[in-house]
Design a protein around this motif. Structure first.
Motif, PDB file in Angstrom:
ATOM      1  N   HIS A  18     -44.651 -20.520  -1.132  1.00 29.71           N
ATOM      2  CA  HIS A  18     -44.485 -21.050  -2.480  1.00 29.71           C
ATOM      3  C   HIS A  18     -43.693 -22.365  -2.473  1.00 29.71           C
ATOM      4  O   HIS A  18     -43.932 -23.237  -3.314  1.00 29.71           O
ATOM      5  N   GLU A  19     -42.777 -22.514  -1.530  1.00 24.47           N
ATOM      6  CA  GLU A  19     -42.057 -23.788  -1.403  1.00 24.47           C
ATOM      7  C   GLU A  19     -43.005 -24.910  -0.982  1.00 24.47           C
ATOM      8  O   GLU A  19     -42.917 -26.030  -1.503  1.00 24.47           O
ATOM      9  N   VAL A  20     -43.910 -24.620  -0.044  1.00 30.41           N
ATOM     10  CA  VAL A  20     -44.889 -25.617   0.381  1.00 30.41           C
ATOM     11  C   VAL A  20     -45.783 -25.985  -0.801  1.00 30.41           C
ATOM     12  O   VAL A  20     -46.027 -27.163  -1.078  1.00 30.41           O
ATOM     13  N   HIS A  21     -46.239 -24.973  -1.516  1.00 32.27           N
ATOM     14  CA  HIS A  21     -47.103 -25.205  -2.674  1.00 32.27           C
ATOM     15  C   HIS A  21     -46.389 -26.061  -3.720  1.00 32.27           C
ATOM     16  O   HIS A  21     -46.987 -26.974  -4.295  1.00 32.27           O
ATOM     17  N   ALA A  22     -45.116 -25.788  -3.955  1.00 29.20           N
ATOM     18  CA  ALA A  22     -44.333 -26.572  -4.921  1.00 29.20           C
ATOM     19  C   ALA A  22     -44.209 -28.029  -4.471  1.00 29.20           C
ATOM     20  O   ALA A  22     -44.243 -28.942  -5.303  1.00 29.20           O
ATOM     21  N   ALA A  23     -44.089 -28.255  -3.174  1.00 32.32           N
ATOM     22  CA  ALA A  23     -44.011 -29.631  -2.664  1.00 32.32           C
ATOM     23  C   ALA A  23     -45.323 -30.376  -2.928  1.00 32.32           C
ATOM     24  O   ALA A  23     -45.305 -31.544  -3.329  1.00 32.32           O
ATOM     25  N   TYR A  24     -46.451 -29.698  -2.739  1.00 32.41           N
ATOM     26  CA  TYR A  24     -47.735 -30.336  -3.045  1.00 32.41           C
ATOM     27  C   TYR A  24     -47.894 -30.571  -4.546  1.00 32.41           C
ATOM     28  O   TYR A  24     -48.440 -31.584  -4.965  1.00 32.41           O
ATOM     29  N   GLN A  25     -47.410 -29.652  -5.362  1.00 31.64           N
ATOM     30  CA  GLN A  25     -47.465 -29.835  -6.816  1.00 31.64           C
ATOM     31  C   GLN A  25     -46.640 -31.051  -7.237  1.00 31.64           C
ATOM     32  O   GLN A  25     -47.039 -31.807  -8.117  1.00 31.64           O
ATOM     33  N   LEU A  26     -45.481 -31.234  -6.617  1.00 27.95           N
ATOM     34  CA  LEU A  26     -44.644 -32.397  -6.918  1.00 27.95           C
ATOM     35  C   LEU A  26     -45.413 -33.682  -6.600  1.00 27.95           C
ATOM     36  O   LEU A  26     -45.414 -34.626  -7.385  1.00 27.95           O
ATOM     37  N   ARG A  27     -46.078 -33.699  -5.471  1.00 27.26           N
ATOM     38  CA  ARG A  27     -46.883 -34.869  -5.109  1.00 27.26           C
ATOM     39  C   ARG A  27     -47.931 -35.147  -6.176  1.00 27.26           C
ATOM     40  O   ARG A  27     -48.098 -36.285  -6.618  1.00 27.26           O
ATOM     41  N   ILE A  28     -48.609 -34.126  -6.627  1.00 27.27           N
ATOM     42  CA  ILE A  28     -49.632 -34.300  -7.665  1.00 27.27           C
ATOM     43  C   ILE A  28     -49.010 -34.831  -8.951  1.00 27.27           C
ATOM     44  O   ILE A  28     -49.549 -35.730  -9.597  1.00 27.27           O
ATOM     45  N   ASN A  29     -47.865 -34.307  -9.315  1.00 30.80           N
ATOM     46  CA  ASN A  29     -47.200 -34.737 -10.547  1.00 30.80           C
ATOM     47  C   ASN A  29     -46.724 -36.184 -10.489  1.00 30.80           C
ATOM     48  O   ASN A  29     -46.578 -36.826 -11.524  1.00 30.80           O
ATOM     49  N   LEU A  30     -46.490 -36.703  -9.288  1.00 31.76           N
ATOM     50  CA  LEU A  30     -46.005 -38.072  -9.134  1.00 31.76           C
ATOM     51  C   LEU A  30     -47.127 -39.079  -8.890  1.00 31.76           C
ATOM     52  O   LEU A  30     -46.875 -40.268  -8.761  1.00 31.76           O
ATOM     53  N   GLN A  31     -48.366 -38.608  -8.846  1.00 32.14           N
ATOM     54  CA  GLN A  31     -49.490 -39.510  -8.624  1.00 32.14           C
ATOM     55  C   GLN A  31     -49.638 -40.491  -9.778  1.00 32.14           C
ATOM     56  O   GLN A  31     -49.122 -40.303 -10.868  1.00 32.14           O
TER      57      GLN A  31
END
Length: 70
Positions: A18-31
């Motif tokens: 879930h931490e890895v998934h959250a890191a990818y979500q952060l990337r998406i949110n900052l696009q």
């Protein structure tokens, strides 16, 4: 020099996934808001962190983090 990953709970592979998934979500949110790709410096850093976390997770557990994300 590599990225220093600070996992919140190394004893639980599901929590780590879930931490890895959250890191990818952060990337998406900052696009880029127009959806043309990763353009902000913050998004580039978030992508680098997410990729490093993904690779470290797979190295530790021997399988991709996505196995725990439903």
């Amino acid at each position: 020099m590599g990225i220093n990953i600070r996992w919140k709970n190394t004893a639980d592979p599901v929590a780590m996934a879930h931490e890895v998934h959250a890191a990818y979500q952060l990337r998406i949110n900052l696009q880029d808001p127009d959806g043309r790709g990763i353009t902000t410096p913050e998004a580039l850093v978030a992508e680098e962190l997410a990729d490093a976390m993904d690779a470290e997770y797979e190295r530790i557990h021997g399988y991709p983090y996505i196995n725990h994300i439903v």
